[in-house]
Design an enzyme around this catalytic site. Structure first.
Site, PDB file in Angstrom:
ATOM      1  N   ASP A 160      40.199  38.727 -10.880  1.00 59.25           N
ATOM      2  CA  ASP A 160      39.028  38.676 -11.529  1.00 59.25           C
ATOM      3  C   ASP A 160      38.149  37.831 -10.456  1.00 59.25           C
ATOM      4  O   ASP A 160      38.901  37.248  -9.499  1.00 59.25           O
ATOM      5  CB  ASP A 160      38.967  37.667 -12.798  1.00 59.25           C
TER       6      ASP A 160
HETATM    7  C1  BGC Z   1      34.328  38.354 -15.338  1.00 54.85           C
HETATM    8  C2  BGC Z   1      35.069  39.840 -15.212  1.00 54.85           C
HETATM    9  C3  BGC Z   1      33.858  40.778 -14.186  1.00 54.85           C
HETATM   10  C4  BGC Z   1      33.722  40.199 -12.985  1.00 54.85           C
HETATM   11  C5  BGC Z   1      32.881  41.108 -12.114  1.00 54.85           C
HETATM   12  C6  BGC Z   1      33.918  37.907 -13.859  1.00 54.85           C
HETATM   13  O1  BGC Z   1      33.286  36.850 -14.064  1.00 54.85           O
HETATM   14  O2  BGC Z   1      35.489  37.592 -16.054  1.00 54.85           O
HETATM   15  O3  BGC Z   1      35.257  40.425 -16.543  1.00 54.85           O
HETATM   16  O4  BGC Z   1      34.375  42.266 -14.490  1.00 54.85           O
HETATM   17  O5  BGC Z   1      33.370  38.890 -13.333  1.00 54.85           O
HETATM   18  O6  BGC Z   1      31.686  41.022 -12.772  1.00 54.85           O
END
Ligand code: BGC
Length: 752
Positions: A262
């Protein structure tokens, strides 16, 4: 001419190529020979370059060898607006307006595997138009807490329902030639301290509840990539969790694709390299130069890098890169996907209560629509994934269009809207309809204006609920109270006009103790996508019968829900400081690696204890005999259904039940039949009942169908902590068939 790789896009072709006998994961390995030959031509630098972000939404290929970059898109409920290469700020494109699909809990309220497949295929199609290879979705974590900031993105509190939908979403998307990146693996059930919290839970709870949706999508659906979550599980960060990534995901489930941390969720070079991470998103401070340095010192080997690159290239081979001159030549949002969004919205709307107010009667000539949630757009807002929707039909627009000329629709905002934490520059002039605090009392002027409209109307439709700033990634709600004086308002409206229906626009549950007695009808309307207002009007006016069922429990009060009742949430030690947020502070970003580590070590170490174990959602409420406001699986219709006697048979591989189902009404309608299992004579501890099978059944007016539900024997197993394996407890099963977890119509007993 540049050499380009030949890619085989469709799963069907792949299956054909290898006789159709390979498992969905093993199909990813059919090009390993060519991949190995390609790796042999790559320099160490080129290989390591594939292990971290290139831009905020891509990781590198190797141009020299014709290996295209991997392009990612959020996910999970619409292809996100194109951002700047170095962040999420808009790139200012004009063809990147996408279809806004109903959010996760709305999809789950359809209880429709068919619609989950279509939803995934819609996402996959639009991703291709934008030149994306991987969507960052589906988001399938279990809704453990009613206050969870991402409840709206996630599917359900139940693992069987979540798993079935996660599987079909995955298949739908990947059949269109776009890989999913299923997230957030695993036990990402709270936003509070999400970047540092250690989720502590038993192996049985982990396996039976929290891993289920991932397991099906990976093993049966062949999900090609996985996003390890921000949090720790039993002491290790998910992005370097040996048990989750190496032992379970790759070892037991046979995962052959790649993992992507993530954003900002990678924590060390050695941890990531040794324990299962392929790509650091974003940045290269762990999986960039330090990998090369560690190989030089002998701490890591080049073979380890080769293995990670191989796993990435398998997906690169399976997913055809969209040529640059083909991508982004038409608008992302396509009519066929808008139609899928409408179908999902139509089947997701849950009629919670109805004392004869709905559907709207033929003699209603004047409707007062009250509440800002009737006009607020929900495609974006708060933190995290949103969609720049090509269009979004609000509830008020939907009602106005459907009402036509013969019916007057009036509108008043009724309450102020709480804007939450603001992203971007604050407006210079304060909007008079914005509340300064979430618990700001009702504004007497707004109430008086709304009451005046209510008095003149034949019917009042009150739009309450939360908004996208209140339920948001990055924080959990403090409580599930209705914000900004909505309770006071609805009481006043009810005093003024008893012909009142409430529509709740939210992604998660709210406390309805005050609202319920003042609302003869209540509808859960969700954040329902591009065609949300159209679908809602169809249901309110009775063009279609409501058929959604709750994918989570509406507790009467927050304290009744398991993690609260057990004192597990909020964290009794109150340790604060979300590592994720802290890590992006400018002073932290400018620290040397050693200073950074010292800073991280000095932070509080929040923990979340899952001592409620597998008593999540209705499993808790039923077992502890706590009455919720509305039970899991609940949802009324405009017709009634009769369940005929159930016959049940326990075979070697499955338990099967059959029964007849009749639509007693005068209009077509769908029923979601649900089969729960209890174990009257168990030696092992079980919740009092668990969902094991379900089906959405469409019936014409007066029609009867025979329905068969199958529970595979493997779904009846439990995780035996003594043997560290799945185990089947033989004995009696009480099968309970019904229309909701608290509305059981037929029972039967079998022995397995
Ligand atoms: C989130 C993810 C997301 C990623 C990219 C993160 O803050 O937890 O779910 O896909 O950002 O936007």
């Amino acid at each position: 001419m540049k050499k380009t790789l030949l890619f085989i896009a469709s799963a069907a072709l792949l299956a054909q190529a290898c006789g159709g006998s390979l498992s969905p994961q093993d199909k990813l390995t059919v090009h390993d020979k060519e991949i190995n030959a390609l790796i042999a031509q790559m320099t160490l630098e080129e290989k390591v370059n594939m292990l971290h972000s290139k831009t905020n939404m891509s990781s590198a290929g190797v141009e020299r060898l014709g290996i295209a970059d991997m392009n990612y898109a959020d996910g999970p409920f619409g292809i996100r607006e194109e951002g700047q290469p170095n962040g999420f700020m808009s790139a200012g494109w004009t063809l990147d307006s996408a279809t806004y699909f109903p959010t996760g809990s709305a999809l789950a309220a359809t209880w429709s595997e068919e619609l989950a497949y279509k939803y995934g295929s819609g996402m996959g199609k639009e991703a291709r138009l934008r030149g994306k290879d991987v969507i960052l979705g589906p988001a399938v974590n279990i809704q453990r807490l009613p206050v969870g900031g991402r409840t709206y993105e996630y599917l359900s509190e139940d693992p069987i329902l979540s798993a079935a939908l996660a599987l079909r979403y995955t298949e739908g998307c990947q059949d269109e030639g776009t890989a999913v990146c299923i997230k957030h693996f695993a036990v990402n059930n709270q936003e509070t301290n999400r970047g540092s919290v250690n989720a502590i839970l038993s192996e049985r709870t982990l396996r039976e509840i929290y891993l289920k949706p991932f397991e099906r999508a990976i093993i049966e659906g062949g999900a090609m990539s996985v996003m390890p979550a921000y949090n720790k599980v039993n002491g290790e960060y998910c992005s370097e969790n040996e048990h989750l990534l190496n032992e379970i995901l790759r070892g037991e489930w046979g995962f052959k694709g790649f993992t992507v941390s993530d954003w900002g969720g990678t924590h060390s070079t050695m941890g990531a390299m040794l324990h299962g991470l392929n790509v650091q998103m974003t940045g290269s401070n762990y999986l960039g130069q330090p990998v090369i340095d560690s190989i030089a010192t002998g701490a890591l080997t080049e073979e380890m890098v080769d293995e990670k690159v191989r796993q990435i290239l398998r997906v690169r081979y399976a997913i055809e890169a969209v040529p640059a001159d083909v991508a982004n030549t038409v608008m992302t949002s396509q009519p066929e996907c808008q139609d899928i969004a409408r179908q999902v919205a139509e089947k997701s709307i849950v009629l919670l209560k109805n004392e004869g107010v709905l559907p709207i009667k033929a003699d209603v000539r004047k409707i007062a629509v009250i509440g800002q949630n009737a006009v607020l757009k929900t495609q974006s807002g708060g933190m995290g994934a949103g969609v720049k929707a090509l269009y979004e039909v609000t509830p008020l627009e939907g009602i106005q269009r459907r009402a036509g000329e013969g019916i007057t629709v009036t509108y008043a905002p009724g309450y102020k809207n709480f804007p939450g934490r603001r992203w971007g520059p604050a407006p210079t002039v304060k909007d008079p309809l914005e509340a300064s605090a979430i618990d700001e009392p009702a504004d007497p002027k707004l109430v008086a204006e709304a009451v005046a409209l209510a008095k003149e109307a034949d019917l009042v439709i009150f739009f309450g609920g939360t908004n996208k700033n209140i339920e948001t990634e990055g924080s959990d709600r403090k409580n599930i109270d209705l914000p900004c004086g909505q309770e006071e308002l609805v009481k006043a409206l009810y005093e003024a006009n008893r012909n009142l229906a409430t529509v709740l626009i939210s992604g998660g549950p709210t406390d309805l103790r005050v609202l319920e007695p003042a609302s003869p009808a209540i509808v859960q309307g969700w954040w329902n996508g591009t065609e949300g207002g159209t679908a809602l009007a169809e249901v309110l006016f009775g063009d279609i019968a409501p058929s959604g069922k709750l994918p989570f429990t509406f507790p009467a009060k927050l304290e009744d829900s398991p993690a609260y009742a057990m004192g597990n949430f909020p964290d009794p030690n109150g340790a604060g400081g979300d590592l994720f947020t802290l890590m992006f502070r400018p002073d932290v970003l400018s620290m040397t690696p050693a200073e950074r580590q010292a800073f991280i070590d000095s932070l509080p170490k929040p923990e979340s204890h899952y001592t409620e174990e597998f008593y999540v959602g209705y499993r808790w409420f039923d077992s502890k005999e706590v009455k919720p406001m509305y039970a899991f699986g609940h949802g009324l219709s405009y017709v009634s259904f009769t369940y005929g006697p159930m016959s049940a048979l326990a075979g070697k591989d499955a338990v099967k039940v059959s029964f007849s189902l009749t639509n007693e009404g005068a209009m077509p309608a769908d029923e979601v039949v649900q089969l729960y299992v209890s174990r009257p004579e168990a030696r092992v501890e079980w919740p009092v009942k668990e969902l094991k099978a379900f089906q959405r059944v469409s019936l014409g007016a007066g029609e009867t169908k025979t329905v068969t539900l199958t529970v595979p024997m493997k779904e009846l197993r439990y995780w035996n902590e003594a043997t560290n394996a799945w185990d089947l407890e033989h004995g009696k099963l009480l099968l309970q068939l019904g229309s909701a977890s608290d509305d059981i119509r037929e029972t039967a007993e079998v022995t397995i």
